[in-house]
Design a protein around this motif. Structure first.
Motif, PDB file in Angstrom:
ATOM      1  N   LEU A  79      14.397  29.738  17.264  1.00  0.00           N
ATOM      2  CA  LEU A  79      14.214  29.985  18.689  1.00  0.00           C
ATOM      3  C   LEU A  79      12.769  29.693  19.085  1.00  0.00           C
ATOM      4  O   LEU A  79      12.506  29.068  20.120  1.00  0.00           O
ATOM      5  CB  LEU A  79      14.572  31.440  19.021  1.00  0.00           C
ATOM      6  N   VAL A  80      11.828  30.128  18.257  1.00  0.00           N
ATOM      7  CA  VAL A  80      10.404  29.905  18.513  1.00  0.00           C
ATOM      8  C   VAL A  80       9.749  29.448  17.212  1.00  0.00           C
ATOM      9  O   VAL A  80       9.889  30.112  16.177  1.00  0.00           O
ATOM     10  CB  VAL A  80       9.711  31.189  19.010  1.00  0.00           C
ATOM     11  N   ARG A  81       9.056  28.331  17.258  1.00  0.00           N
ATOM     12  CA  ARG A  81       8.335  27.864  16.074  1.00  0.00           C
ATOM     13  C   ARG A  81       7.125  28.757  15.833  1.00  0.00           C
ATOM     14  O   ARG A  81       6.487  29.229  16.781  1.00  0.00           O
ATOM     15  CB  ARG A  81       7.879  26.415  16.261  1.00  0.00           C
ATOM     16  N   PRO A  82       6.789  29.010  14.580  1.00  0.00           N
ATOM     17  CA  PRO A  82       5.659  29.914  14.278  1.00  0.00           C
ATOM     18  C   PRO A  82       4.326  29.336  14.721  1.00  0.00           C
ATOM     19  O   PRO A  82       4.077  28.136  14.579  1.00  0.00           O
ATOM     20  CB  PRO A  82       5.728  30.054  12.753  1.00  0.00           C
ATOM     21  N   GLU A  83       3.477  30.200  15.264  1.00  0.00           N
ATOM     22  CA  GLU A  83       2.151  29.766  15.702  1.00  0.00           C
ATOM     23  C   GLU A  83       1.217  29.559  14.511  1.00  0.00           C
ATOM     24  O   GLU A  83       0.317  28.714  14.562  1.00  0.00           O
ATOM     25  CB  GLU A  83       1.547  30.795  16.655  1.00  0.00           C
ATOM     26  N   LYS A  84       1.417  30.353  13.461  1.00  0.00           N
ATOM     27  CA  LYS A  84       0.586  30.244  12.260  1.00  0.00           C
ATOM     28  C   LYS A  84       1.494  30.017  11.050  1.00  0.00           C
ATOM     29  O   LYS A  84       2.637  30.474  11.026  1.00  0.00           O
ATOM     30  CB  LYS A  84      -0.238  31.522  12.067  1.00  0.00           C
ATOM     31  N   PRO A  85       0.999  29.336  10.025  1.00  0.00           N
ATOM     32  CA  PRO A  85       1.804  29.102   8.823  1.00  0.00           C
ATOM     33  C   PRO A  85       2.195  30.413   8.146  1.00  0.00           C
ATOM     34  O   PRO A  85       1.383  31.346   8.054  1.00  0.00           O
ATOM     35  CB  PRO A  85       0.868  28.289   7.918  1.00  0.00           C
ATOM     36  N   HIS A  86       3.445  30.485   7.691  1.00  0.00           N
ATOM     37  CA  HIS A  86       3.900  31.613   6.870  1.00  0.00           C
ATOM     38  C   HIS A  86       3.724  31.206   5.412  1.00  0.00           C
ATOM     39  O   HIS A  86       4.280  30.191   4.968  1.00  0.00           O
ATOM     40  CB  HIS A  86       5.366  31.930   7.155  1.00  0.00           C
ATOM     41  N   ILE A  87       2.969  32.011   4.681  1.00  0.00           N
ATOM     42  CA  ILE A  87       2.645  31.697   3.293  1.00  0.00           C
ATOM     43  C   ILE A  87       2.996  32.887   2.409  1.00  0.00           C
ATOM     44  O   ILE A  87       2.688  34.034   2.745  1.00  0.00           O
ATOM     45  CB  ILE A  87       1.139  31.375   3.128  1.00  0.00           C
ATOM     46  N   THR A  88       3.662  32.621   1.288  1.00  0.00           N
ATOM     47  CA  THR A  88       3.963  33.667   0.312  1.00  0.00           C
ATOM     48  C   THR A  88       3.101  33.459  -0.926  1.00  0.00           C
ATOM     49  O   THR A  88       3.012  32.341  -1.454  1.00  0.00           O
ATOM     50  CB  THR A  88       5.452  33.651  -0.083  1.00  0.00           C
ATOM     51  N   VAL A  89       2.461  34.538  -1.368  1.00  0.00           N
ATOM     52  CA  VAL A  89       1.638  34.504  -2.579  1.00  0.00           C
ATOM     53  C   VAL A  89       2.169  35.558  -3.549  1.00  0.00           C
ATOM     54  O   VAL A  89       2.885  36.483  -3.143  1.00  0.00           O
ATOM     55  CB  VAL A  89       0.152  34.773  -2.256  1.00  0.00           C
ATOM     56  N   PRO A  90       1.845  35.447  -4.840  1.00  0.00           N
ATOM     57  CA  PRO A  90       2.312  36.434  -5.818  1.00  0.00           C
ATOM     58  C   PRO A  90       1.930  37.865  -5.439  1.00  0.00           C
ATOM     59  O   PRO A  90       0.909  38.096  -4.778  1.00  0.00           O
ATOM     60  CB  PRO A  90       1.624  35.993  -7.109  1.00  0.00           C
ATOM     61  N   VAL A  91       2.744  38.805  -5.879  1.00  0.00           N
ATOM     62  CA  VAL A  91       2.608  40.204  -5.480  1.00  0.00           C
ATOM     63  C   VAL A  91       1.222  40.765  -5.743  1.00  0.00           C
ATOM     64  O   VAL A  91       0.658  41.491  -4.910  1.00  0.00           O
ATOM     65  CB  VAL A  91       3.669  41.055  -6.197  1.00  0.00           C
ATOM     66  N   LYS A  92       0.631  40.457  -6.866  1.00  0.00           N
ATOM     67  CA  LYS A  92      -0.643  41.063  -7.239  1.00  0.00           C
ATOM     68  C   LYS A  92      -1.864  40.313  -6.697  1.00  0.00           C
ATOM     69  O   LYS A  92      -2.993  40.707  -6.978  1.00  0.00           O
ATOM     70  CB  LYS A  92      -0.740  41.163  -8.769  1.00  0.00           C
ATOM     71  N   ARG A  93      -1.626  39.266  -5.913  1.00  0.00           N
ATOM     72  CA  ARG A  93      -2.742  38.503  -5.351  1.00  0.00           C
ATOM     73  C   ARG A  93      -3.465  39.332  -4.297  1.00  0.00           C
ATOM     74  O   ARG A  93      -2.837  39.882  -3.391  1.00  0.00           O
ATOM     75  CB  ARG A  93      -2.224  37.212  -4.732  1.00  0.00           C
TER      76      ARG A  93
END
Length: 291
Positions: A79-93
């Motif tokens: 519906l709406v493109r994200p304004e900022k990148p969605h980034i996933t990093v490891p849990v302990k980062r």
């Protein structure tokens, strides 16, 4: 000596300053950055702008493109493109300063790290964690329509999920189909599911007396057809005439055709639901028996 751009291209679009030092000079790197040919992604890491903002952010944080940004990369509708990148990093980062992003913490597989993006399946589940039911259903429908993901895989993965969004993911896995033809059609179907209006079949073929007419959502016994009318323009006068004839054939065959626009489905869902509910109630076999 090869240019900095050529070296980065050979290395997949990004590299550390140590890797670049083996194939070019500091002066050449500095000049390439100043000219905008190369970007400094984070301390000691450089990349080509052609990578795009999302992937450059993933490299900068040593994570992967995920959630809504991954949905865009997989060409899934939002519906709406994200304004900022969605980034996933490891849990302990640990969090660290850098480019503006929406950060998520979760386990990241080796395959995802290599591609710098979540898989199609994981992207669907991640979207189910943060999007409302209708929007997440549209993402799941589109993913199944690619043929790269099966309903069984989606249901199994949703069942195995843990943490926030699991109930929504289970509902989506149970309702997702590979036959939805648009974001708006999925959103319209999600309203029916949420209000427990059963009986509508997606992409139903109706015999109108010699020809078959396909409707977005059709209720056989009540002979009610729902059409999700997006912004798409008919490609030609012939296409427009064929569409009008399809509606006329349906009406002549005894069907009630309800056409809902983007503004109505998204902006006035209560009216849409009540209109459909009323039409079905009036045309159901039980209602006809009372007349």
């Amino acid at each position: 000596m090869a240019s900095v751009v050529e070296v980065l291209a050979r290395l997949g679009g990004s590299a550390t300053s140590a890797e670049l030092a083996r194939a070019t000079t500091r002066a050449a790197l500095k000049a390439a950055v100043e000219q905008g040919e190369v970007e400094r992604l984070t301390r000691g890491i450089y990349g080509l702008p052609i990578l795009g903002a999302d992937k450059m952010a993933a490299i900068a944080y040593d994570g992967v493109v995920s959630h809504l940004s991954a949905a865009v990369a997989w060409k899934l509708p939002l519906l709406v493109r994200p304004e900022k990148p969605h980034i996933t990093v490891p849990v302990k980062r640990r969090p660290r300063p850098g480019r503006p992003v929406v950060m998520h913490w979760a386990a990241v597989s080796s395959a995802e790290r290599i591609g710098r993006m979540t898989s199609l399946l994981r992207t669907v589940l991640d979207c189910a964690r943060i999007l409302p039911f209708g929007e997440a259903l549209a993402v799941a429908d589109a993913a199944l329509a690619t043929g790269q993901l099966s309903r069984d895989e989606l249901e199994a993965a949703a069942t195995a999920m843990r943490g926030p969004g699991r109930p929504n993911a289970l509902r989506i896995a149970a309702a997702a189909i590979d036959r939805s033809e648009s974001f708006l059609e999925s959103m319209l179907r999600s309203l029916l599911i949420a209000e427990r209006i059963d009986g509508f079949e997606p992409q139903l073929l109706v015999d109108t007396g010699g020809t078959l007419a396909r409707v977005d959502l059709g209720y056989r016994s009540a002979q009610v057809a729902l059409e999700a009318e997006g912004y798409e323009f008919h490609g030609s006068a012939g296409d427009f005439a064929a569409d009008c004839r399809r509606y006329d054939d349906l009406v002549a065959a005894g069907w009630l055709v309800l056409r809902f626009t983007y503004q109505q489905v998204l902006g006035d869902p209560r009216w849409v639901v009540e209109t459909v509910r009323s039409a079905v109630a009036q045309r159901s076999p039980a209602a006809n028996d009372r007349r």
